[in-house]
Design a protein around this motif. Structure first.
Motif, PDB file in Angstrom:
ATOM      1  N   TRP A  69     -59.710  11.223  34.895  1.00 13.68           N
ATOM      2  CA  TRP A  69     -59.136  12.065  35.944  1.00 13.68           C
ATOM      3  C   TRP A  69     -58.109  13.050  35.398  1.00 13.68           C
ATOM      4  O   TRP A  69     -58.089  14.226  35.793  1.00 13.68           O
ATOM      5  N   PHE A  70     -57.219  12.634  34.517  1.00 11.39           N
ATOM      6  CA  PHE A  70     -56.167  13.537  34.036  1.00 11.39           C
ATOM      7  C   PHE A  70     -56.758  14.720  33.281  1.00 11.39           C
ATOM      8  O   PHE A  70     -56.361  15.872  33.481  1.00 11.39           O
ATOM      9  N   ASP A  71     -57.730  14.441  32.425  1.00 13.81           N
ATOM     10  CA  ASP A  71     -58.383  15.526  31.696  1.00 13.81           C
ATOM     11  C   ASP A  71     -59.161  16.420  32.658  1.00 13.81           C
ATOM     12  O   ASP A  71     -59.113  17.652  32.560  1.00 13.81           O
ATOM     13  N   SER A  73     -58.604  16.895  35.854  1.00 10.16           N
ATOM     14  CA  SER A  73     -57.661  17.664  36.670  1.00 10.16           C
ATOM     15  C   SER A  73     -57.124  18.870  35.905  1.00 10.16           C
ATOM     16  O   SER A  73     -57.023  19.977  36.460  1.00 10.16           O
ATOM     17  N   ALA A  74     -56.790  18.675  34.630  1.00 14.93           N
ATOM     18  CA  ALA A  74     -56.278  19.789  33.827  1.00 14.93           C
ATOM     19  C   ALA A  74     -57.327  20.880  33.689  1.00 14.93           C
ATOM     20  O   ALA A  74     -57.025  22.085  33.806  1.00 14.93           O
ATOM     21  N   ARG A 107     -49.125  16.829  34.422  1.00 16.31           N
ATOM     22  CA  ARG A 107     -50.248  17.027  35.334  1.00 16.31           C
ATOM     23  C   ARG A 107     -50.065  18.260  36.202  1.00 16.31           C
ATOM     24  O   ARG A 107     -51.046  18.821  36.699  1.00 16.31           O
ATOM     25  N   ASP A 108     -48.826  18.720  36.400  1.00 13.34           N
ATOM     26  CA  ASP A 108     -48.569  19.920  37.201  1.00 13.34           C
ATOM     27  C   ASP A 108     -48.119  21.071  36.320  1.00 13.34           C
ATOM     28  O   ASP A 108     -47.251  21.861  36.689  1.00 13.34           O
TER      29      ASP A 108
END
Length: 342
Positions: A69-71, A73-74, A107-108
């Motif tokens: 998810w983190f990758d 999302s980026a 993440r932001d």
């Protein structure tokens, strides 16, 4: 009964590369007409997060369940920024670092692009258009992207200190930034307004750090005056490597303080934590180690993890700079066997 539209095969590669996003122009080139797009959105098979941009996954980004998810999302946020501003938008700053595969960003992270013709444009949907002095670019796919060193120089001053260090650590670990290249990057950073807080970070870069959490912990140790004597240390007993630990300090009485950061990397799953338990027992059985474990969120408290470790080290009268064997394994005596009950 409404027709079911099948995504053209030619779109699948593009969707994978762009985290599931397509622009109106790309849809037209792929034969996905306006009528079809309206039907897909009406059927809630697609969504349109901004005018001219379509998402092939109707689940909101924050609600998606993915191991990556983190990758994801980026990449989603980066491609959203580029598609919102059209085919001549140039990825800069954090967006460029994402496309270069650099980790360590929050993440932001700030979303920004530049224009090839340097024409002014308004911020749209939180994506800023910046006007940097001329900088070199490379092509990634069909996009112009700031070269990795200039992308880093653009991004670093806008990041929290722990993320800035994590980015620098990752550049050194996975992207070939030798001490010479880091010095050249430092020179690029010096020319930018607001970079004063970054100077000390270049002296802390360590390619052995494997996550944002480890970089953040190491920065907290530095801020509290207790830099680790070594990190990513192999622990041996009986001639065999039994563990690799995140951070160690050599105590004056010959013992070791070991700090592990849970919830990241090899400690990230419940199963991994279960596997860590016998390993930890084996390390402690020799009586030569004191072990502390922290979750990354504990670094958000006043003083961070470093303040807690500093208290322990003060009790044991540890002082920095007295350990000269960094980079070598720690050899522990083999614990004596427990005699069988008579």
């Amino acid at each position: 009964m409404p027709k079911t539209f099948v995504i053209p095969r030619a779109a699948e590669t593009l969707l994978r590369r762009q985290a599931g996003l397509l622009s109106t122009v790309q849809c037209e080139e792929l034969g996905i007409s306006r009528e079809v797009r309206r039907r897909l959105v009406g059927q809630v098979r697609w969504t349109s997060p901004a005018r001219g941009v379509y998402d092939s996954d109707p689940v909101p980004l924050g609600s998606r369940v993915r191991n990556d998810w983190f990758d994801h999302s980026a990449r989603w946020r980066t491609w959203f920024a580029l598609l919102v501003h059209g085919p001549d938008a140039v990825a800069t700053g954090c967006c460029a670092l994402v496309l270069h595969g650099v980790s360590g960003l929050p993440r932001d992270s700030p979303l920004e692009v530049a224009r090839e013709d340097r024409s002014p444009r308004r911020t749209r949907h939180g994506v800023a258009v910046v006007d940097y002095a001329t900088f070199p670019t490379v092509r990634i796919g069909d996009r112009s992207v700031a070269r990795i060193d200039h992308a880093a120089a653009q991004a670093l001053r806008r990041l929290p200190r722990q993320n800035a260090l994590a980015v620098l650590d990752d550049l050194a670990r996975r992207h070939g930034f030798t001490p010479t290249r880091l010095a050249e990057l430092h020179d690029l950073v010096r020319r930018r307004h607001g970079s004063a807080q970054l100077h000390e970070l270049f002296g802390l870069v360590d390619p052995r750090s494997e996550s944002v959490a480890e970089s953040a912990a190491r920065l907290s140790f530095h801020d509290n005056g207790v830099p680790p004597d070594d990190l990513q240390v192999r622990i041996m007993t009986g001639g065999k490597v039994v563990a690799r630990v995140d951070f160690v300090w050599r105590l004056p009485d010959g013992r070791w303080l070991v700090v592990e950061i849970d919830g990241v990397g090899p400690h990230s799953t419940e199963q991994a934590l279960v596997r860590d338990a016998p390993r930890q027992n084996q390390l402690l059985a020799a009586g030569q180690m004191i072990m502390l474990r922290f979750r990354p969120v504990e670094n958000d408290r006043p003083g961070g993890i470093g303040a807690q470790v500093a208290k322990v080290l003060a009790r044991h009268r540890w002082q920095p700079g007295r350990y000269a064997a960094a980079g070598t394994p720690v050899n522990l005596p083999t614990p004596a066997p427990i005699p069988a009950p008579s």
